[in-house]
Design an enzyme around this catalytic site. Structure first.
Site, PDB file in Angstrom:
ATOM      1  N   HIS A 173      44.761  46.572  33.103  1.00 33.70           N
ATOM      2  CA  HIS A 173      44.409  45.144  33.058  1.00 33.70           C
ATOM      3  C   HIS A 173      42.917  44.988  32.857  1.00 33.70           C
ATOM      4  O   HIS A 173      42.114  45.787  33.343  1.00 33.70           O
ATOM      5  CB  HIS A 173      44.870  44.409  34.313  1.00 33.70           C
ATOM      6  CG  HIS A 173      44.476  45.089  35.590  1.00 33.70           C
ATOM      7  ND1 HIS A 173      45.162  46.182  36.091  1.00 33.70           N
ATOM      8  CD2 HIS A 173      43.477  44.842  36.447  1.00 33.70           C
ATOM      9  CE1 HIS A 173      44.583  46.580  37.213  1.00 33.70           C
ATOM     10  NE2 HIS A 173      43.554  45.788  37.443  1.00 33.70           N
TER      11      HIS A 173
ATOM     12  N   HIS B  15      39.946  42.411  33.644  1.00 31.79           N
ATOM     13  CA  HIS B  15      39.532  41.227  34.395  1.00 31.79           C
ATOM     14  C   HIS B  15      38.602  40.398  33.504  1.00 31.79           C
ATOM     15  O   HIS B  15      37.647  40.934  32.925  1.00 31.79           O
ATOM     16  CB  HIS B  15      38.714  41.629  35.636  1.00 31.79           C
ATOM     17  CG  HIS B  15      39.461  42.386  36.682  1.00 31.79           C
ATOM     18  ND1 HIS B  15      39.960  41.789  37.809  1.00 31.79           N
ATOM     19  CD2 HIS B  15      39.786  43.696  36.780  1.00 31.79           C
ATOM     20  CE1 HIS B  15      40.545  42.707  38.578  1.00 31.79           C
ATOM     21  NE2 HIS B  15      40.456  43.881  37.970  1.00 31.79           N
TER      22      HIS B  15
HETATM   23  P1  AMP Z   1      42.217  46.181  40.206  1.00 29.92           P
HETATM   24  O1  AMP Z   1      41.759  46.273  41.649  1.00 29.92           O
HETATM   25  O2  AMP Z   1      41.132  46.284  39.186  1.00 29.92           O
HETATM   26  O3  AMP Z   1      43.352  47.156  39.951  1.00 29.92           O
HETATM   27  O4  AMP Z   1      42.772  44.713  40.029  1.00 29.92           O
HETATM   28  C1  AMP Z   1      44.023  44.301  40.483  1.00 29.92           C
HETATM   29  C2  AMP Z   1      43.948  42.801  40.538  1.00 29.92           C
HETATM   30  O5  AMP Z   1      45.266  42.293  40.568  1.00 29.92           O
HETATM   31  C3  AMP Z   1      43.244  42.250  41.784  1.00 29.92           C
HETATM   32  O6  AMP Z   1      42.132  41.449  41.386  1.00 29.92           O
HETATM   33  C4  AMP Z   1      44.325  41.452  42.484  1.00 29.92           C
HETATM   34  O7  AMP Z   1      43.836  40.280  43.083  1.00 29.92           O
HETATM   35  C5  AMP Z   1      45.272  41.136  41.349  1.00 29.92           C
HETATM   36  N1  AMP Z   1      46.658  40.890  41.737  1.00 29.92           N
HETATM   37  C6  AMP Z   1      47.411  41.632  42.578  1.00 29.92           C
HETATM   38  N2  AMP Z   1      48.653  41.115  42.668  1.00 29.92           N
HETATM   39  C7  AMP Z   1      48.679  40.025  41.858  1.00 29.92           C
HETATM   40  C8  AMP Z   1      49.678  39.060  41.522  1.00 29.92           C
HETATM   41  N3  AMP Z   1      50.914  39.116  42.038  1.00 29.92           N
HETATM   42  N4  AMP Z   1      49.342  38.068  40.673  1.00 29.92           N
HETATM   43  C9  AMP Z   1      48.086  37.998  40.152  1.00 29.92           C
HETATM   44  N5  AMP Z   1      47.121  38.884  40.416  1.00 29.92           N
HETATM   45  C10 AMP Z   1      47.391  39.887  41.266  1.00 29.92           C
END
Ligand code: AMP
Ligand code: ZN
Length: 141
Positions: A103, A105
């Site tokens: 993903h 950001h």
């Molecule tokens: P990372 O720490 O870079 O792997 O980012 C994962 C991101 O996913 C974090 O910013 C979380 O807040 C986000 N996240 C986790 N679960 C969900 C969800 N169900 N819907 C939207 N975002 C999510």
């Protein structure tokens, strides 16, 4: 036809099996709001096809994610009046990755937001910088 991992949270969001605030989607990508936003408008762009991280994602999917991220950056700037944008990707747990479906950001930045650069820039050792650069260069096939 995209590949999914039945245990993957973001595959479930892509499939519409768990709720998310989706703001855009195309043939290769889905863009949805982050549930723990760092700033107003923080969103994630994911490929429809499951890939664990930057090292696994198909380059065509990576390009599609980058395009979708740029589009969202422009829309965020215009709509939310962001002053700037950070694009962030974490590859590997040690690099802060917590969800193992690639993903990007897209984080709108505002002049008065509280975010800080996570390192303190300071001059490096020139010899070491050059030696590391040379080492990397040597391994480009
Ligand atoms: P990372 O720490 O870079 O792997 O980012 C994962 C991101 O996913 C974090 O910013 C979380 O807040 C986000 N996240 C986790 N679960 C969900 C969800 N169900 N819907 C939207 N975002 C999510
Ligand atoms: Zn997945």
């Amino acid at each position: 036809m995209s590949t999914t991992d039945p245990d993957c949270l973001f595959c479930k969001i892509v499939a519409g099996e768990i709720p998310a605030t989706v703001v855009a989607s195309d043939e290769r990508t889905v863009t949805f709001m982050d549930i723990n936003p760092a700033t107003r408008g923080h969103a994630l762009v994911v490929p429809r096809t499951h890939a664990r991280d930057l090292l696994e994602i198909d380059p065509e999917d990576l390009a599609a994610v980058a395009r979708a991220g740029q589009r969202l950056a422009k829309v965020s700037k215009a709509t939310l009046r962001a002053d700037g944008i950070n694009l962030i990707n974490s590859c590997g747990a040690e690099a802060w990755q917590t969800v193992f479906h690639f993903h990007l950001h897209v984080i709108p930045r505002y002049a008065d937001d509280p975010l800080q650069l996570p390192w303190v820039p300071s001059a490096g050792d020139q010899e070491q910088i050059q030696a590391t650069g040379a080492e990397l260069k040597e391994h480009y096939a």
